[in-house]
Design a protein around this motif. Structure first.
Motif, short mmCIF file in Angstrom:
data_model
loop_
_atom_site.label_atom_id
_atom_site.label_comp_id
_atom_site.label_asym_id
_atom_site.label_seq_id
_atom_site.Cartn_x
_atom_site.Cartn_y
_atom_site.Cartn_z
N ASP A 195 6.56 3.94 -3.57
CA ASP A 195 5.81 3.09 -4.34
C ASP A 195 5.66 3.19 -5.70
N ARG A 196 4.90 2.40 -6.40
CA ARG A 196 4.63 2.51 -7.78
C ARG A 196 3.96 3.74 -8.23
N LYS A 197 4.20 4.41 -9.18
CA LYS A 197 3.38 5.56 -9.55
C LYS A 197 1.94 5.28 -9.76
N LYS A 198 1.80 4.01 -10.53
CA LYS A 198 0.33 3.55 -10.84
C LYS A 198 -0.39 3.26 -9.49
N ASP A 199 0.56 2.69 -8.39
CA ASP A 199 -0.41 2.10 -7.30
C ASP A 199 -0.62 3.15 -6.37
N MET A 200 -0.24 4.32 -6.61
CA MET A 200 -0.55 5.43 -5.59
C MET A 200 -1.89 5.58 -5.45
N ILE A 201 -2.63 5.82 -4.22
CA ILE A 201 -3.99 6.04 -4.25
C ILE A 201 -4.20 7.39 -3.67
N ILE A 202 -5.30 7.95 -4.33
CA ILE A 202 -5.60 9.33 -4.23
C ILE A 202 -6.73 9.28 -3.40
N ALA A 203 -6.83 9.52 -2.00
CA ALA A 203 -8.30 9.58 -1.41
C ALA A 203 -8.31 11.01 -0.73
N GLY A 204 -9.59 11.47 -0.93
CA GLY A 204 -9.87 12.82 -0.53
C GLY A 204 -8.77 14.01 -0.75
N GLY A 205 -8.09 13.78 -1.91
CA GLY A 205 -7.22 14.78 -2.33
C GLY A 205 -5.80 14.58 -1.52
N TYR A 206 -5.65 13.38 -0.97
CA TYR A 206 -4.30 13.10 -0.45
C TYR A 206 -3.88 11.97 -1.06
N ASN A 207 -2.24 12.28 -1.39
CA ASN A 207 -1.63 10.96 -1.74
C ASN A 207 -1.44 10.04 -0.91
N ILE A 208 -1.88 8.73 -1.20
CA ILE A 208 -1.43 7.65 -0.10
C ILE A 208 -0.62 6.50 -0.90
N TYR A 209 0.62 6.16 -0.31
CA TYR A 209 1.48 5.18 -0.94
C TYR A 209 1.10 3.87 0.05
#
Length: 563
Positions: free
Chosen positions: A454-468
């Motif tokens: 995924d795009r670096k800027k689109d990465m989602i960080i939820a509860g400490g987890y990286n989500i692409y």
């Protein structure tokens, strides 16, 4: 530390027909048209709404346009903006500008006045060619920018009889007819070309240094920037594409031109490649599913570069089985991830090979592609093209990381830009020691196939987890009710961010949030499952079909859920 880039591990996966390195011609991009028109003067260069233009005529009209620019005082290095849909004028003005050593500034016809003003002011363009229907918008921007000359053309200028007569009448009927004033600095395209000679005109350029194009980034993540591309950058990418399509026959292919030529993907893989290979361009000013299906059946294109949304729209047309699409042989999908389900269904219907590639404006644009007639890998963007280096690095340190790990994709190629126009600081941020930092998160396997996570800027960080987002979107695409899906991260007081999915359903099919949630939970780790769903009839997109995530986030902000 992986030794992938030093060993160029992808070369062992190359089809035997593709060279590892190429001796590129060091010429003006305009020379491609001159060479092709000299070798194949009677071949069809363009088919447009019933009108056919041969290469000899295309070159002559390009010379006429170049003479016209010169008569206005346009000189080497000046910027000429082109604000046109796919049409003969778009090709003629592009190559005509390059003939006199001026710089093309491609401009989206759908731009608002504010967006157009930004681009004209930023580029310093003094001349623009546009449609009569867009003249009022350009006229309002003229006093706010450097614009001096407005060349106005019309779709009817290249329509065959009787369409050229009926078209203006239809505009009057629909109250869309625009009367162009006879005023200083405004020129009628058809009248302008009539008085110009068809004789050769070509200003000498330094292909490696002189700027052929200021290509503005799409602005999907912020204010658009002008990418500086040289003649050598663009020639190189067209030649690389030609070698990658090793089964294509020069002078015999027919390219379906539905990708906008003002977008860097369409410009290179439809227009420049087509000109280089002496192919015929079947130009489509606006993507309409039924029109495209009829055009494929009638004009028999062999090559169809497109975006996933185009293939999705075609395979979901209820009457697609009634059309003969068997002429298609190869398709390259770009600008967004290609879902496996779409690839498989499109190939089953057409018999064509469709492969996913990857590129970015800053690289002219293509850097990677799956082999068209050799081993491809699902979900992969394929192999780096000849003379292209690629590696996956730690975003924090810039050090290359182990194969299979996720990091930022960086590339080095003769197609990489000189920099951003008037933005030295931003240039230095993405160009480091000759490497272009793409901003995309990726992995590479032991055969040299790269995968965009995924795009670096689109990465989602939820509860400490990286989500692409792509991981989630691929699962949603597998659901039989889902036609399109895009995932974004929105602020959450507990998790930091949470996953929201925007869904477009297939026509006539319904599904509940609960059903989608259950489906996702059987295919995804719990932390990746969307917490929110929103059903839409369509998603905001660029003309090339890339979903505007930023627009969705801005909508959320307006709802009071962000900020």
């Amino acid at each position: 530390m992986s030794e992938g880039v030093e060993k160029k591990i992808w070369l062992s996966s190359y089809p035997k027909e593709v060279p590892h390195s190429i001796d590129y011609p060091i010429v003006s991009l305009a020379q491609l048209l001159i060479d092709t028109a000299t070798e194949f003067p009677e071949n069809d260069a363009i088919f447009f709404m019933g009108k056919r233009i041969k290469y000899k005529s295309l070159l002559e009209q390009t010379y006429q346009f170049a003479h016209a620019l010169k008569s206005m005082g346009v000189k080497k290095g000046d910027r000429v903006a082109i604000m046109l849909p796919n049409s003969p004028q778009a090709v003629i003005s592009y190559y005509g500008t390059l003939m006199i050593g001026a710089t093309v500034v491609q401009t989206n016809p759908l731009y608002t006045e504010r967006e157009l003003e930004h681009q004209m002011v930023d580029s310093g363009a003094e001349t623009i060619i546009t449609l009569d229907l867009l003249y009022p918008k350009v006229a309002k921007v003229k006093p706010l920018s450097s614009l001096k000359n407005i060349i106005v053309t019309s779709i009817k200028d290249y329509l065959p009889f009787p369409k050229n007569i009926l078209y203006p009448l239809s505009l009057i009927k629909d109250k869309q007819y625009i009367k162009i004033p006879k005023t200083e600095g405004v020129f009628k395209y058809s009248s302008l070309l009539k008085i110009q000679p068809k004789t050769s005109i070509q200003v000498e350029v330094d292909p490696r240094e002189d700027i052929a194009l200021l290509q503005y980034t799409g602005g999907t993540t912020g204010l658009s920037k002008g990418v500086i591309l040289t003649h050598y950058n663009l020639v190189t990418n067209a030649v690389q594409a030609s070698y990658w399509m090793y089964r294509s026959e020069k002078g015999k292919e027919r390219f379906l031109g539905v990708l906008p030529l003002f977008h860097v993907f369409g410009m290179t893989i439809v227009m420049n490649l087509s000109i280089y290979r002496a192919a015929s361009m079947i130009l489509v000013p606006r993507f309409k599913v039924e029109d495209v299906l009829e055009l494929i059946q009638k004009e028999r294109p062999t090559f169809f570069p497109g975006a996933p949304t185009m293939y999705i729209a075609l395979i979901n047309h209820p009457e697609i089985d009634e059309y003969d699409l068997s002429s298609l042989e190869a398709c390259i999908s770009g600008s967004a991830p290609l879902p496996l389900e779409v690839q498989e269904k499109f190939e089953k219907i057409t018999g064509a090979r469709i492969v996913e590639g990857y590129g970015l404006t800053e690289a002219s644009p293509v850097t990677h592609c799956n082999p068209i007639w050799d081993k491809r890998k699902n979900g992969s963007i394929g192999l780096p093209w000849p003379d292209t280096l690629a590696k996956v690095v730690d975003p924090a340190t810039g050090e290359e990381i182990e194969q299979g790990q996720i990091g930022e994709l960086v590339v080095k190629s003769p197609t990489v830009m000189k920099g951003y126009w008037n933005r030295p600081e931003e240039t230095n941020e993405v160009l480091q020691d000759g490497w272009l930092l793409t901003g995309d998160m990726a992995t590479v396997d032991d055969e040299g196939y790269f995968y965009i996570v995924d795009r670096k800027k689109d990465m989602i960080i939820a509860g400490g987890y990286n989500i692409y987002p792509r991981d989630v979107e691929e699962v949603l695409f597998e659901h039989p009710a889902v036609q399109e899906a895009v995932v974004v991260g929105i602020p959450d007081p507990y998790r930091g961010e949470t996953v929201k999915a925007f869904i477009v359903l297939k026509e006539g099919i319904e599904v509940t949030e609960k059903e989608l949630d259950d489906f996702c939970r059987t295919h995804l780790a719990a932390y990746k499952v969307p917490r929110l769903y929103e059903f839409r009839t369509e998603l905001p997109k660029t003309l090339v079909g890339k979903v505007l995530r930023r627009a969705l986030l801005e909508e959320e902000k307006e709802k009071g859920k962000v900020g």
